[in-house]
Scaffold this motif. Structure first.
Motif, PDB file in Angstrom:
ATOM      1  N   LEU A   1     156.720  46.380 -86.340  1.00  0.00           N
ATOM      2  CA  LEU A   1     155.932  47.599 -86.061  1.00  0.00           C
ATOM      3  C   LEU A   1     156.817  48.832 -86.149  1.00  0.00           C
ATOM      4  O   LEU A   1     156.703  49.598 -87.084  1.00  0.00           O
ATOM      5  CB  LEU A   1     155.198  47.520 -84.719  1.00  0.00           C
ATOM      6  CG  LEU A   1     154.170  48.619 -84.491  1.00  0.00           C
ATOM      7  CD1 LEU A   1     153.037  48.548 -85.492  1.00  0.00           C
ATOM      8  CD2 LEU A   1     153.631  48.562 -83.062  1.00  0.00           C
ATOM      9  N   ARG A   2     157.679  49.055 -85.163  1.00  0.00           N
ATOM     10  CA  ARG A   2     158.728  50.080 -85.210  1.00  0.00           C
ATOM     11  C   ARG A   2     159.887  49.519 -84.397  1.00  0.00           C
ATOM     12  O   ARG A   2     159.669  48.744 -83.467  1.00  0.00           O
ATOM     13  CB  ARG A   2     158.260  51.390 -84.545  1.00  0.00           C
ATOM     14  CG  ARG A   2     157.098  52.095 -85.197  1.00  0.00           C
ATOM     15  CD  ARG A   2     156.717  53.355 -84.416  1.00  0.00           C
ATOM     16  NE  ARG A   2     156.442  53.075 -83.017  1.00  0.00           N
ATOM     17  CZ  ARG A   2     155.263  52.655 -82.542  1.00  0.00           C
ATOM     18  NH1 ARG A   2     154.246  52.481 -83.364  1.00  0.00           N
ATOM     19  NH2 ARG A   2     155.111  52.413 -81.262  1.00  0.00           N
TER      20      ARG A   2
ATOM     21  N   ALA B   1     159.668  48.995 -80.521  1.00  0.00           N
ATOM     22  CA  ALA B   1     158.306  49.260 -80.034  1.00  0.00           C
ATOM     23  C   ALA B   1     157.753  48.102 -79.208  1.00  0.00           C
ATOM     24  O   ALA B   1     157.144  48.300 -78.155  1.00  0.00           O
ATOM     25  CB  ALA B   1     157.365  49.558 -81.198  1.00  0.00           C
TER      26      ALA B   1
ATOM     27  N   ARG C   1     157.266  47.489 -74.632  1.00  0.00           N
ATOM     28  CA  ARG C   1     156.040  47.115 -73.915  1.00  0.00           C
ATOM     29  C   ARG C   1     156.158  45.749 -73.260  1.00  0.00           C
ATOM     30  O   ARG C   1     155.159  45.175 -72.810  1.00  0.00           O
ATOM     31  CB  ARG C   1     154.839  47.112 -74.870  1.00  0.00           C
ATOM     32  CG  ARG C   1     154.242  48.496 -75.137  1.00  0.00           C
ATOM     33  CD  ARG C   1     155.047  49.261 -76.138  1.00  0.00           C
ATOM     34  NE  ARG C   1     154.532  50.598 -76.398  1.00  0.00           N
ATOM     35  CZ  ARG C   1     155.172  51.487 -77.158  1.00  0.00           C
ATOM     36  NH1 ARG C   1     156.332  51.199 -77.716  1.00  0.00           N
ATOM     37  NH2 ARG C   1     154.674  52.683 -77.346  1.00  0.00           N
TER      38      ARG C   1
ATOM     39  N   GLU D   1     161.157  54.542 -77.176  1.00  0.00           N
ATOM     40  CA  GLU D   1     159.792  54.004 -77.292  1.00  0.00           C
ATOM     41  C   GLU D   1     159.098  53.920 -75.934  1.00  0.00           C
ATOM     42  O   GLU D   1     157.886  54.042 -75.855  1.00  0.00           O
ATOM     43  CB  GLU D   1     159.804  52.627 -77.959  1.00  0.00           C
ATOM     44  CG  GLU D   1     159.882  52.683 -79.493  1.00  0.00           C
ATOM     45  CD  GLU D   1     158.546  53.053 -80.142  1.00  0.00           C
ATOM     46  OE1 GLU D   1     157.512  52.991 -79.453  1.00  0.00           O
ATOM     47  OE2 GLU D   1     158.543  53.416 -81.334  1.00  0.00           O
TER      48      GLU D   1
ATOM     49  N   GLY E   1     162.304  61.902 -78.036  1.00  0.00           N
ATOM     50  CA  GLY E   1     162.652  61.801 -79.453  1.00  0.00           C
ATOM     51  C   GLY E   1     162.371  60.428 -80.018  1.00  0.00           C
ATOM     52  O   GLY E   1     161.749  59.579 -79.366  1.00  0.00           O
ATOM     53  N   VAL E   2     162.852  60.206 -81.235  1.00  0.00           N
ATOM     54  CA  VAL E   2     162.589  58.940 -81.916  1.00  0.00           C
ATOM     55  C   VAL E   2     163.703  58.717 -82.931  1.00  0.00           C
ATOM     56  O   VAL E   2     164.333  59.665 -83.396  1.00  0.00           O
ATOM     57  CB  VAL E   2     161.185  58.973 -82.564  1.00  0.00           C
ATOM     58  CG1 VAL E   2     161.055  60.073 -83.566  1.00  0.00           C
ATOM     59  CG2 VAL E   2     160.818  57.654 -83.181  1.00  0.00           C
TER      60      VAL E   2
ATOM     61  N   ASP F   1     160.974  67.079 -81.724  1.00  0.00           N
ATOM     62  CA  ASP F   1     160.400  68.373 -82.082  1.00  0.00           C
ATOM     63  C   ASP F   1     161.289  69.509 -81.549  1.00  0.00           C
ATOM     64  O   ASP F   1     162.183  69.285 -80.732  1.00  0.00           O
ATOM     65  CB  ASP F   1     158.949  68.484 -81.599  1.00  0.00           C
ATOM     66  CG  ASP F   1     158.837  68.372 -80.095  1.00  0.00           C
ATOM     67  OD1 ASP F   1     159.664  68.964 -79.389  1.00  0.00           O
ATOM     68  OD2 ASP F   1     157.907  67.687 -79.623  1.00  0.00           O
TER      69      ASP F   1
ATOM     70  N   LYS G   1     149.030  53.618 -77.037  1.00  0.00           N
ATOM     71  CA  LYS G   1     149.988  52.830 -76.265  1.00  0.00           C
ATOM     72  C   LYS G   1     150.982  52.065 -77.119  1.00  0.00           C
ATOM     73  O   LYS G   1     152.073  51.745 -76.666  1.00  0.00           O
ATOM     74  CB  LYS G   1     149.257  51.849 -75.355  1.00  0.00           C
ATOM     75  CG  LYS G   1     148.589  52.549 -74.178  1.00  0.00           C
ATOM     76  CD  LYS G   1     148.132  51.556 -73.143  1.00  0.00           C
ATOM     77  CE  LYS G   1     147.636  52.280 -71.902  1.00  0.00           C
ATOM     78  NZ  LYS G   1     146.949  51.385 -70.975  1.00  0.00           N
ATOM     79  N   LEU G   2     150.606  51.707 -78.331  1.00  0.00           N
ATOM     80  CA  LEU G   2     151.510  50.842 -79.110  1.00  0.00           C
ATOM     81  C   LEU G   2     151.498  51.104 -80.611  1.00  0.00           C
ATOM     82  O   LEU G   2     152.558  51.240 -81.223  1.00  0.00           O
ATOM     83  CB  LEU G   2     151.153  49.360 -78.859  1.00  0.00           C
ATOM     84  CG  LEU G   2     151.962  48.338 -79.665  1.00  0.00           C
ATOM     85  CD1 LEU G   2     153.441  48.388 -79.291  1.00  0.00           C
ATOM     86  CD2 LEU G   2     151.441  46.923 -79.454  1.00  0.00           C
ATOM     87  N   LEU G   3     150.315  51.170 -81.213  1.00  0.00           N
ATOM     88  CA  LEU G   3     150.260  51.093 -82.683  1.00  0.00           C
ATOM     89  C   LEU G   3     150.895  52.293 -83.370  1.00  0.00           C
ATOM     90  O   LEU G   3     151.415  52.172 -84.473  1.00  0.00           O
ATOM     91  CB  LEU G   3     148.802  50.914 -83.147  1.00  0.00           C
ATOM     92  CG  LEU G   3     148.098  49.664 -82.605  1.00  0.00           C
ATOM     93  CD1 LEU G   3     146.680  49.575 -83.151  1.00  0.00           C
ATOM     94  CD2 LEU G   3     148.873  48.399 -82.945  1.00  0.00           C
ATOM     95  N   ALA G   4     150.857  53.456 -82.725  1.00  0.00           N
ATOM     96  CA  ALA G   4     151.497  54.638 -83.310  1.00  0.00           C
ATOM     97  C   ALA G   4     152.489  55.213 -82.312  1.00  0.00           C
ATOM     98  O   ALA G   4     152.303  55.092 -81.108  1.00  0.00           O
ATOM     99  CB  ALA G   4     150.438  55.690 -83.648  1.00  0.00           C
ATOM    100  N   ASN G   5     153.547  55.803 -82.816  1.00  0.00           N
ATOM    101  CA  ASN G   5     154.449  56.574 -81.968  1.00  0.00           C
ATOM    102  C   ASN G   5     154.057  58.034 -82.168  1.00  0.00           C
ATOM    103  O   ASN G   5     154.394  58.640 -83.181  1.00  0.00           O
ATOM    104  CB  ASN G   5     155.902  56.333 -82.362  1.00  0.00           C
ATOM    105  CG  ASN G   5     156.861  57.116 -81.472  1.00  0.00           C
ATOM    106  OD1 ASN G   5     156.500  58.132 -80.896  1.00  0.00           O
ATOM    107  ND2 ASN G   5     158.082  56.630 -81.355  1.00  0.00           N
TER     108      ASN G   5
ATOM    109  N   VAL H   1     155.005  60.705 -81.179  1.00  0.00           N
ATOM    110  CA  VAL H   1     156.040  61.737 -81.354  1.00  0.00           C
ATOM    111  C   VAL H   1     156.120  62.136 -82.827  1.00  0.00           C
ATOM    112  O   VAL H   1     156.287  63.299 -83.160  1.00  0.00           O
ATOM    113  CB  VAL H   1     157.409  61.224 -80.857  1.00  0.00           C
ATOM    114  CG1 VAL H   1     158.516  62.242 -81.132  1.00  0.00           C
ATOM    115  CG2 VAL H   1     157.361  60.918 -79.371  1.00  0.00           C
TER     116      VAL H   1
END
Lengths: 225, 79
Positions: A60-61, A64, A68, A97, A103-104, A153, B64-68, B70
């Motif tokens: 996913l990322r 990420a 969770r 995350e 940030g990222v 940002d 919550k999960l599928l996209a960040n 930011v």
């Protein structure tokens, strides 16, 4: 200093981190490990480390899925109560995350996995992690990542710079990170996320000791706190 | 009920992978590609049968999960 290392499927710097934390804690034993499916932390912990690696295969990322996992809710609570947290490489990605750090970390600008020693500048002394360095000091620490391109940002960047929360910058930017940022601190300065690996360079037998003072500073900060 | 989520980078966020794809297209002789942005498509098979309820849930999943959020935008399609 009582420290623990969180383990996810795909973590691969967990044992190096545990050895480093154990040694600088004044124990001969490595720090304890906590599996990601645990939902609570042992009592009395001072420091939690989120290690490098490829948690959940970077699916996913990066970071990420790990962010969770059940244990991370406990880590978020620990951090919000003022606990010390060190996230290195994938650990930094996990901390962004979860939202503990802003940030990222995106794909490296050069699209290549970069694995080498890199120059860092210590940009603040104002944290337990960096207190034993000199401000502006240049150190050499290994990096090994594909997704270390720090982005945030403009408001976030202004806040990070204004509050002196950039801990380290690259002297020769390897990944496209905005403002050469290699590591950032939380608002309470007790959470540090960084892409370079201090756990790989804190003992002469590892080829250098430039990362040692992060651990020394943590141990010292906890004794004096 | 099925749902499809499109996750795309926000405007202004540099996309090194998209840039690499653009260069490669140029190498193959596809001129005139001014920009490439790479995203993700995520397909979900849901037990929910009410379209509105499904959409609400999938939006929560995105947040919550599928996209960040930011750096990423998302769009939810109920099929």
């Amino acid at each position: 200093m009582r420290a623990a290392v969180i383990q996810f499927p795909g973590s691969n710097c967990d044992r190096d981190m545990a050895v480093a934390l154990g040694r600088f804690s004044g124990n001969s034993k490595p720090a304890e490990m906590i599996w990601h499916k645990e939902s609570s932390l042992p009592d009395g912990l001072d420091v939690i480390a989120i290690p490098g690696g490829f948690s959940f295969g970077d699916y996913l990322r990066c970071g990420a899925i790990a962010a969770r996992s059940p244990i991370m809710q406990a880590v978020v609570k620990f951090a919000s109560k003022g606990g010390y947290v060190l996230g290195v490489c994938n650990g930094f990605q996990v901390l962004t995350e979860t939202g503990i750090l802003p940030g990222v970390l995106m794909r490296n600008a050069g699209l290549k996995f970069v694995c080498r020693e890199i120059g860092l500048e210590v940009t603040t002394k104002d944290s337990a992690f960096t207190a034993v360095y000199r401000k502006g000091e240049k150190i050499s620490v290994p990096i090994a990542h594909h997704d270390g391109n720090y982005t945030a940002d403009t408001d976030t960047l202004n806040r990070l710079h204004g509050d002196d929360r950039v801990a380290f910058t690259y002297t020769d930017n390897p990944n496209g990170s905005v403002d050469d940022i290699a590591g950032v601190l939380s608002a309470n300065r007790r959470v540090l996320g960084m892409m370079p690996h201090p756990e790989r360079i804190n003992d002469p037998v590892l080829g250098g000791t430039d990362g040692a003072r992060i651990f020394e500073g943590l141990a010292f900060g906890l004794v004096s706190a | 009920m099925k749902a499809r989520v499109h996750v795309t980078l926000k405007n202004g966020v540099l996309d090194p992978q998209g840039e690499a794809v653009r260069h490669s297209l140029g190498t193959l002789g596809f001129d005139g590609v001014n920009g490439v942005r790479q995203g993700k498509v995520i397909e979900l098979d849901l037990a929910e049968t009410d379209a509105d309820a499904a959409k609400t849930t999938v939006i929560q999943m995105c947040e919550k999960l599928l996209a960040n959020t930011v750096i990423e935008n998302y769009a939810v399609e109920i099929l």
